[in-house]
Scaffold this motif. Structure first.
Motif, short mmCIF file in Angstrom:
data_model
loop_
_atom_site.label_atom_id
_atom_site.label_comp_id
_atom_site.label_asym_id
_atom_site.label_seq_id
_atom_site.Cartn_x
_atom_site.Cartn_y
_atom_site.Cartn_z
N UNK A 1 4.59 17.03 -40.50
CA UNK A 1 4.00 15.71 -40.35
C UNK A 1 4.98 14.61 -40.74
N UNK A 2 5.90 14.92 -41.64
CA UNK A 2 6.82 13.90 -42.10
C UNK A 2 7.66 13.34 -40.95
N UNK A 3 8.12 14.21 -40.05
CA UNK A 3 8.93 13.75 -38.93
C UNK A 3 8.11 12.89 -37.97
N UNK A 4 6.83 13.17 -37.83
CA UNK A 4 5.97 12.34 -37.00
C UNK A 4 5.90 10.92 -37.58
N UNK A 5 5.73 10.83 -38.88
CA UNK A 5 5.70 9.52 -39.53
C UNK A 5 7.02 8.78 -39.34
N UNK A 6 8.11 9.51 -39.48
CA UNK A 6 9.43 8.90 -39.29
C UNK A 6 9.58 8.38 -37.87
N UNK A 7 9.15 9.15 -36.89
CA UNK A 7 9.24 8.71 -35.50
C UNK A 7 8.38 7.48 -35.23
N UNK A 8 7.20 7.44 -35.79
CA UNK A 8 6.31 6.28 -35.59
C UNK A 8 6.92 5.03 -36.22
N UNK A 9 7.33 5.12 -37.48
CA UNK A 9 7.92 3.96 -38.15
C UNK A 9 9.23 3.55 -37.48
N UNK A 10 10.04 4.52 -37.09
CA UNK A 10 11.29 4.21 -36.40
C UNK A 10 11.04 3.52 -35.07
N UNK A 11 10.01 3.93 -34.35
CA UNK A 11 9.67 3.28 -33.09
C UNK A 11 9.22 1.85 -33.28
N UNK A 12 8.43 1.62 -34.31
CA UNK A 12 7.95 0.27 -34.59
C UNK A 12 9.11 -0.64 -35.01
N UNK A 13 9.96 -0.16 -35.91
CA UNK A 13 11.10 -0.95 -36.34
C UNK A 13 12.04 -1.23 -35.17
#
Length: 72
Positions: A1-13
């Motif tokens: 799940x951690x990588x999913x969170x990273x991808x979401x936040x990275x996409x937003x930034x």
């Protein structure tokens, strides 16, 4: 799940960074790198790109951190 969170936040930034670079704002500054006759990177854009790079590095470090095991 951690990588999913990273991808979401990275996409937003990354989306916000793209909006800042392609938009016009008060502190654009002088053109530092000319890309075409009518487009270039301004001094303010370099600040935005640097912030994006730092945010991405922080996300990678957070994602690669040790897993915490919860004891119940």
């Amino acid at each position: 799940m951690r990588w999913l969170y990273v991808l979401v936040v990275g996409g937003i930034v990354s989306g916000f960074t793209l909006l800042l670079i392609t938009g016009r704002y008060i502190n654009d500054g002088p053109v530092v790198i000319t890309l075409t006759r009518s487009h270039g990177l301004h001094a303010g854009d370099l600040f935005v790109i640097t912030g994006w790079a730092v945010a991405m590095a922080a996300l990678v470090l957070l994602a690669r951190g040790p897993d915490r095991v919860r004891s119940t």
